[in-house]
Write a protein that holds these residues in place. Structure first.
Motif, PDB file in Angstrom:
ATOM      1  N   ALA A 229      -1.675   4.800  -4.049  1.00  0.00           N
ATOM      2  CA  ALA A 229      -2.168   5.697  -4.196  1.00  0.00           C
ATOM      3  C   ALA A 229      -3.417   5.359  -5.432  1.00  0.00           C
ATOM      4  N   VAL A 230      -2.348   4.709  -6.594  1.00  0.00           N
ATOM      5  CA  VAL A 230      -2.954   3.970  -7.688  1.00  0.00           C
ATOM      6  C   VAL A 230      -3.712   2.794  -7.651  1.00  0.00           C
ATOM      7  N   ALA A 231      -2.983   1.337  -6.491  1.00  0.00           N
ATOM      8  CA  ALA A 231      -4.325   0.480  -6.448  1.00  0.00           C
ATOM      9  C   ALA A 231      -5.746   0.838  -5.806  1.00  0.00           C
TER      10      ALA A 231
ATOM     11  N   ILE B 103      -7.085   6.614  -5.654  1.00  0.00           N
ATOM     12  CA  ILE B 103      -6.388   7.752  -4.290  1.00  0.00           C
ATOM     13  C   ILE B 103      -5.518   8.834  -5.490  1.00  0.00           C
ATOM     14  N   SER B 104      -5.569   9.890  -5.375  1.00  0.00           N
ATOM     15  CA  SER B 104      -4.586  11.129  -5.186  1.00  0.00           C
ATOM     16  C   SER B 104      -4.102  10.863  -4.890  1.00  0.00           C
ATOM     17  N   ASN B 105      -2.572  11.108  -5.205  1.00  0.00           N
ATOM     18  CA  ASN B 105      -1.372  11.278  -4.713  1.00  0.00           C
ATOM     19  C   ASN B 105      -1.061  12.589  -3.267  1.00  0.00           C
ATOM     20  N   ARG B 106      -1.856  13.167  -3.804  1.00  0.00           N
ATOM     21  CA  ARG B 106      -1.655  13.969  -2.564  1.00  0.00           C
ATOM     22  C   ARG B 106      -3.019  13.427  -1.828  1.00  0.00           C
ATOM     23  N   SER B 107      -3.648  13.338  -1.131  1.00  0.00           N
ATOM     24  CA  SER B 107      -4.843  12.568  -0.586  1.00  0.00           C
ATOM     25  C   SER B 107      -3.747  11.397   0.363  1.00  0.00           C
ATOM     26  N   MET B 108      -3.623  10.284  -0.753  1.00  0.00           N
ATOM     27  CA  MET B 108      -2.514   8.838   0.047  1.00  0.00           C
ATOM     28  C   MET B 108      -1.711   9.637   0.790  1.00  0.00           C
ATOM     29  N   HIS B 109      -0.915  11.013   0.872  1.00  0.00           N
ATOM     30  CA  HIS B 109       0.108  11.705   1.644  1.00  0.00           C
ATOM     31  C   HIS B 109      -0.521  11.764   3.459  1.00  0.00           C
ATOM     32  N   ARG B 110      -1.765  12.966   2.239  1.00  0.00           N
ATOM     33  CA  ARG B 110      -2.125  13.583   3.769  1.00  0.00           C
ATOM     34  C   ARG B 110      -2.726  12.624   4.348  1.00  0.00           C
ATOM     35  N   ILE B 111      -3.197  11.421   3.964  1.00  0.00           N
ATOM     36  CA  ILE B 111      -3.414  10.298   5.424  1.00  0.00           C
ATOM     37  C   ILE B 111      -3.003   9.286   5.210  1.00  0.00           C
ATOM     38  N   LEU B 112      -1.741   9.668   4.792  1.00  0.00           N
ATOM     39  CA  LEU B 112      -0.222   8.658   5.797  1.00  0.00           C
ATOM     40  C   LEU B 112      -0.163   9.494   6.576  1.00  0.00           C
ATOM     41  N   HIS B 113       0.170  11.094   6.608  1.00  0.00           N
ATOM     42  CA  HIS B 113       0.388  11.525   7.470  1.00  0.00           C
ATOM     43  C   HIS B 113       0.047  12.051   8.653  1.00  0.00           C
TER      44      HIS B 113
ATOM     45  N   ASN C  16     -12.363   6.197   4.277  1.00  0.00           N
ATOM     46  CA  ASN C  16     -11.009   6.445   3.516  1.00  0.00           C
ATOM     47  C   ASN C  16      -9.747   6.090   4.264  1.00  0.00           C
ATOM     48  N   VAL C  17      -9.818   6.874   5.220  1.00  0.00           N
ATOM     49  CA  VAL C  17      -9.022   6.671   6.128  1.00  0.00           C
ATOM     50  C   VAL C  17      -8.302   4.820   7.140  1.00  0.00           C
ATOM     51  N   GLU C  18      -9.652   4.757   6.681  1.00  0.00           N
ATOM     52  CA  GLU C  18      -9.516   3.249   6.752  1.00  0.00           C
ATOM     53  C   GLU C  18      -9.346   2.078   6.026  1.00  0.00           C
ATOM     54  N   THR C  19     -10.157   2.196   4.650  1.00  0.00           N
ATOM     55  CA  THR C  19      -9.548   1.376   3.574  1.00  0.00           C
ATOM     56  C   THR C  19      -7.886   2.421   3.549  1.00  0.00           C
ATOM     57  N   VAL C  20      -7.010   3.153   3.845  1.00  0.00           N
ATOM     58  CA  VAL C  20      -5.608   3.012   3.303  1.00  0.00           C
ATOM     59  C   VAL C  20      -4.676   2.342   4.251  1.00  0.00           C
ATOM     60  N   ARG C  21      -5.999   2.748   6.007  1.00  0.00           N
ATOM     61  CA  ARG C  21      -4.733   1.719   7.126  1.00  0.00           C
ATOM     62  C   ARG C  21      -4.547   0.325   6.586  1.00  0.00           C
ATOM     63  N   GLN C  22      -5.801   0.225   6.266  1.00  0.00           N
ATOM     64  CA  GLN C  22      -5.907  -2.109   5.977  1.00  0.00           C
ATOM     65  C   GLN C  22      -5.079  -2.257   4.774  1.00  0.00           C
TER      66      GLN C  22
END
Length: 252
Positions: free
Chosen positions: A93-95, A98-108, A73-79
């Motif tokens: 997150a919508v695209a 992913i939940s908004n909370r998980s998106m921010h956790r992955i980013l930060h 999931n982290v790699e998917t967000v990175r790409q």
């Protein structure tokens, strides 16, 4: 709540798609007072649409959102971020569902990505970069080793209390509608300064009759003769070179 939704959908079809009739039936069936709360038209439309689409009065989720920050999931967000770095975290997150909370956790916490604001600067052409290099090389070749160079310029300072509204917040239960009045032509002072590796000569205020004055060639020459040159003589610095920009007041 589910019972009320089911009744509203059933009443909608029994009363030939009349929203007014549904509200009346709602009052009668559930014993609600004449001015009591009943579903509005928007809610009834939503329940009917959900029933027609899914067979249920409750809107079903389009799919299970990610809640675990797994490596894939982290790699998917990175790409996704690399492809669209200007897209907001919420839209990412919508695209990706992913939940908004998980998106921010992955980013930060995992990618260490942070939002940065664009900085607006003066546009430079390719020729400007070469001109800078040429100017530096010319100075190095021209100035003797024992030279002390003074670089100078002037700047305007507004004294009316300029406010950057992006940095001013007012927390209150109600909007105080606070205003900051700004004059069309605010009062300002023009200050000149010259600096070198050993000394700063400043400040000089361009004024006339105790009021700020526009820098013109005559006032600039007066400043050089009556302020800058006497300061140099007092310091007895030896071989001094003076730099100024190409403003009209400096060269006229």
């Amino acid at each position: 709540m589910s019972e009320q939704r089911e009744f509203a959908v059933e009443a909608y079809f029994l009363n030939k798609y009349s929203y007014v009739a549904v509200k009346r039936a709602f009052h009668t069936h559930f014993g609600i007072k004449p001015r009591g709360p009943v579903p509005d038209r928007k809610s009834i439309v939503l329940w009917v649409e959900n029933f027609g689409t899914t067979g249920s009065v409750v809107k079903k989720s389009s799919g299970r959102q990610w809640t675990v920050t797994m490596p894939e999931n982290v790699e998917t967000v990175r790409q996704s971020i690399l492809r669209s770095p200007r897209r907001s975290a919420r839209k990412q997150a919508v695209a990706l569902d992913i939940s908004n909370r998980s998106m921010h956790r992955i980013l930060h916490e995992h990618l260490h990505f942070h939002p940065y604001k664009m900085v607006v600067v003066q546009e430079l052409s390719p020729r400007d970069f070469q001109n800078r290099i040429t100017a530096c090389e010319t100075l190095l070749e021209t100035l003797p080793p024992d030279t002390l160079a003074f670089f100078s310029d002037e700047a305007h300072f507004h004294i009316s209390g300029h406010v950057n509204k992006q940095n001013v917040h007012y927390r209150s239960g109600n909007n105080p509608k606070e205003l900051h009045e700004r004059p069309l032509h605010s009062d300002k002072v023009t200050v000149w300064c010259a600096l070198s590796r050993v000394r700063i000569i400043s400040p000089y205020f361009f004024e006339e009759d105790d009021r700020a004055a526009t820098v013109n060639s005559q006032r600039y020459v007066d400043m050089i003769k009556n302020f800058f040159e006497p300061a140099l003589e007092e310091m007895n610095l030896g071989n001094v070179w003076f730099q100024q920009d190409g403003a009209k007041a400096h060269t006229a």
